[in-house]
Design an enzyme around this catalytic site. Structure first.
Site, PDB file in Angstrom:
ATOM      1  N   GLU A  68       3.048   4.671   1.170  1.00 57.44           N
ATOM      2  CA  GLU A  68       1.950   4.125   1.965  1.00 57.44           C
ATOM      3  C   GLU A  68       1.395   2.895   1.256  1.00 57.44           C
ATOM      4  O   GLU A  68       0.676   3.028   0.275  1.00 57.44           O
ATOM      5  CB  GLU A  68       0.836   5.172   2.121  1.00 57.44           C
ATOM      6  CG  GLU A  68      -0.354   4.641   2.900  1.00 57.44           C
ATOM      7  CD  GLU A  68      -1.687   5.322   2.553  1.00 57.44           C
ATOM      8  OE1 GLU A  68      -2.592   5.309   3.387  1.00 57.44           O
ATOM      9  OE2 GLU A  68      -1.823   5.844   1.428  1.00 57.44           O
TER      10      GLU A  68
ATOM     11  N   ASP B  37       1.386   8.676  -1.516  1.00 58.99           N
ATOM     12  CA  ASP B  37       0.072   8.228  -1.058  1.00 58.99           C
ATOM     13  C   ASP B  37      -0.400   7.009  -1.858  1.00 58.99           C
ATOM     14  O   ASP B  37      -0.124   6.881  -3.052  1.00 58.99           O
ATOM     15  CB  ASP B  37      -0.914   9.396  -1.261  1.00 58.99           C
ATOM     16  CG  ASP B  37      -2.300   9.091  -0.724  1.00 58.99           C
ATOM     17  OD1 ASP B  37      -2.400   8.735   0.465  1.00 58.99           O
ATOM     18  OD2 ASP B  37      -3.273   9.198  -1.488  1.00 58.99           O
TER      19      ASP B  37
END
Ligand code: CA
Ligand code: CA
Length: 556
Positions: free
Chosen positions: A289, A254
């Site tokens: 990401e 993330d």
């Protein structure tokens, strides 16, 4: 024989002229063209579906068609209104029954599970304990069973791992705060971005603790890890090992973009983490990401990470939807080609990660609604037929839309398996009130023309032609038509030509020469309707209907 035939043809045309009076050239033209259409149609009807005879082989490497699951919203096994691990297990046969190319399953072979760690937030991106699962999803035993059941079916499990920030309720952070309040910055404070007040010129994105602040870019409830500390790195190695030892196949990292800060170079940290994970499990798959432009993504690929999401092609305002809106296929093929060249120059082993939308974006069905079912099928062709791993957000395959685009929770509404029995799940207070436009999984499996069956076909074709995922886009093929996208995928001597017709209403007849692909043959077509006749190359030409795609390779 030929002569007699042409005489008869002449006579019959003459007869036709006499009957119709030959008064209107246009109408006789349209008549002869409709005759030609008829004859080509009856020819095509004889064309067998090339996909029927192909053989699907299960993937055993990192190249996968990934399915993103938001556990809370997928399937609730115990009726408490929260999706859970047992719910996912009960639907695994839908995702992949372990029989490649056969059965009633979607055929995806990896799951990306958004965070499952204990957290007060419904999305779980603020982690309170990195070594456990949220009890509303089940127990660690249930999680282990899920991994085992996935592996039985050939499905890899990719777990979301949040390394940028932590929950302000995580005990490690609470202990650090106690120390910091007493002026001790050398103990647990080292794990986090604690600094004296004034360190940041703008303290909006910080949490104040005594005389100090901790960086918090996302929310005051999510303070940031110090990625430049050996203490943090030791902790991260332990976390990675904990999950990899449980059988997890990889991580989705993330907020990679935020690894960069005043005293940490994000790419250096990422390289360290990638190397550390590979030491624990050498075929671990890592996808990051980095919601950013090509330049940044290319920088992070230098870390050696397998994949970074190709954000620019995704989203309702991204390159794929834009190109469909403008019928600009040729231009998109150019962008795919240059993206592949650019990223493989930073990491020759890179695996592109292509998707249409995820849990942070309006459902792609909203953006494609005006294009109709054929347009939605076409968008799937476009993103799933480029090399790399495709990421399908749960519900995309049945065309789910967000009833409201004000807030993230509407992009995360429950999966609908049966539109006659809507799920009783609430997501941050929101629930499904309307059956999806095209029906749920059950309804769409029964309809050969459904979006779901179209997705199943694409995945099947990718298992029949492993080069599509594993090759590189070596060059673009233009057809002198801005609506047509063409590009070559090459891998180990095999050469495939992928063509998409981005026109919403016009068929395109294209010349396929021997120079392009010797002894060219259609190995798969993807049409707007399952009832359409299958495509074939005849006399060096192929006709693609509106919103259709084809994969061509050498017959040899
Ligand atoms: Ca439940
Ligand atoms: Ca299957």
């Amino acid at each position: 024989m030929k002569k007699i035939l042409s005489f008869l043809l002449c006579a019959s045309m003459l007869g036709c002229c006499v009957l119709s009076g030959c008064g209107n050239t246009a109408s006789s033209e349209s008549k002869s063209s409709s005759k030609a259409e008829e004859s080509s149609k009856s020819d095509s009807e004889k064309t067998e579906d090339p996909v029927k005879s192909g053989k699907a082989v299960a993937s055993t490497d990192k190249y996968r068609n990934v399915y993103q699951i938001f556990t809370q919203s997928f399937c609730d096994s115990n009726g408490d209104g929260i999706g859970d691990f047992k719910g996912i297990i009960s639907q695994l046969d839908y995702l992949n029954d372990g029989n490649p190319g056969g059965g009633d399953d979607l055929g995806v072979d990896a799951l990306w599970m958004t965070p499952v760690n204990p957290s007060e937030s419904y999305h779980k991106y603020s982690v309170e304990d990195y070594y456990n699962v949220d009890e509303s999803f089940g127990t660690l035993d249930d999680f282990d069973t899920l991994v085992k059941e996935c592996h039985k079916r050939g499905i890899n499990v990719i777990l979301d791992l949040v390394l940028n920030h932590i929950s302000y309720k995580n005990p490690l952070f609470l202990e650090a705060c106690e120390e910091v309040k007493k002026g001790n910055l050398d103990g647990k404070a080292k794990y986090f971005e604690f600094h004296e007040k004034g360190y940041y010129s703008d303290e909006v994105n910080t949490i104040s603790v005594g005389d100090y602040v901790c960086e918090a870019n996302f929310s005051p409830t999510m303070p940031e890890w110090n990625l430049n500390s050996d203490k943090t790195k030791d902790e991260f190695k332990k976390i990675a090992k904990f999950w990899l030892d449980r059988g997890v196949d990889g991580f989705r990292l993330d907020a990679v973009k935020y690894f960069d800060n005043k005293h940490t170079k994000g790419v250096d940290f990422l390289k360290w983490f990638v190397d550390s994970c590979r030491k624990i499990k050498n075929d671990v798959y890592l996808v990051g990401e980095d919601w950013d432009d090509d330049f940044q993504i290319k920088e992070f690929y230098a870390s050696g990470i397998d994949s970074l999401f190709a954000f620019k092609f995704a989203q309702s305002f991204g390159e794929i939807v834009d190109s469909i809106n403008m019928s600009a296929g040729q231009n998109l093929a150019k962008k795919f080609t240059s993206y592949d060249k650019k990223m493989s120059s930073a990491n020759p082993e890179y695996i592109n990660a292509v998707f249409l939308s995820n849990h942070d974006q309006t459902r792609i069905g909203n953006a494609l609604k005006s294009k109709g079912l054929a347009g939605e099928k076409f968008a799937a062709n476009v993103y799933m037929l480029v090399p790399g791993n495709s990421f399908t957000y749960y519900g995309e395959e049945i065309g789910m839309i967000a009833p409201n685009t004000d807030s993230d929770k509407y992009y995360r509404l429950p999966m609908v398996f049966d539109s006659e029995k809507l799920p009783d799940i609430t997501v941050d207070g929101a629930s499904t009130v309307e059956a999806p436009r095209y029906g749920g999984v059950k309804q769409q499996l029964a309809d050969k023309n459904s979006l779901l069956n179209h997705y199943r076909r694409i995945i099947n074709v990718k298992l029949q032609n492993p080069e599509i995922a594993r090759g590189r886009i070596t060059s673009q093929q233009t057809f002198n038509d801005p609506a047509v996208a063409g590009y070559y995928i090459e891998k180990d001597g095999a050469k495939l030509l992928v063509i998409h017709n981005f026109s919403s209403d016009k068929e395109k007849t294209l010349e396929i020469t021997n120079d392009m692909i010797p002894d060219a043959k259609v190995c798969a077509d993807f049409l707007g309707s399952a009832d359409d006749a299958h495509l074939a190359i005849r006399d060096g030409k192929i006709t693609l209907p509106a919103y259709s795609s084809v994969v061509i390779r050498s017959a040899a």
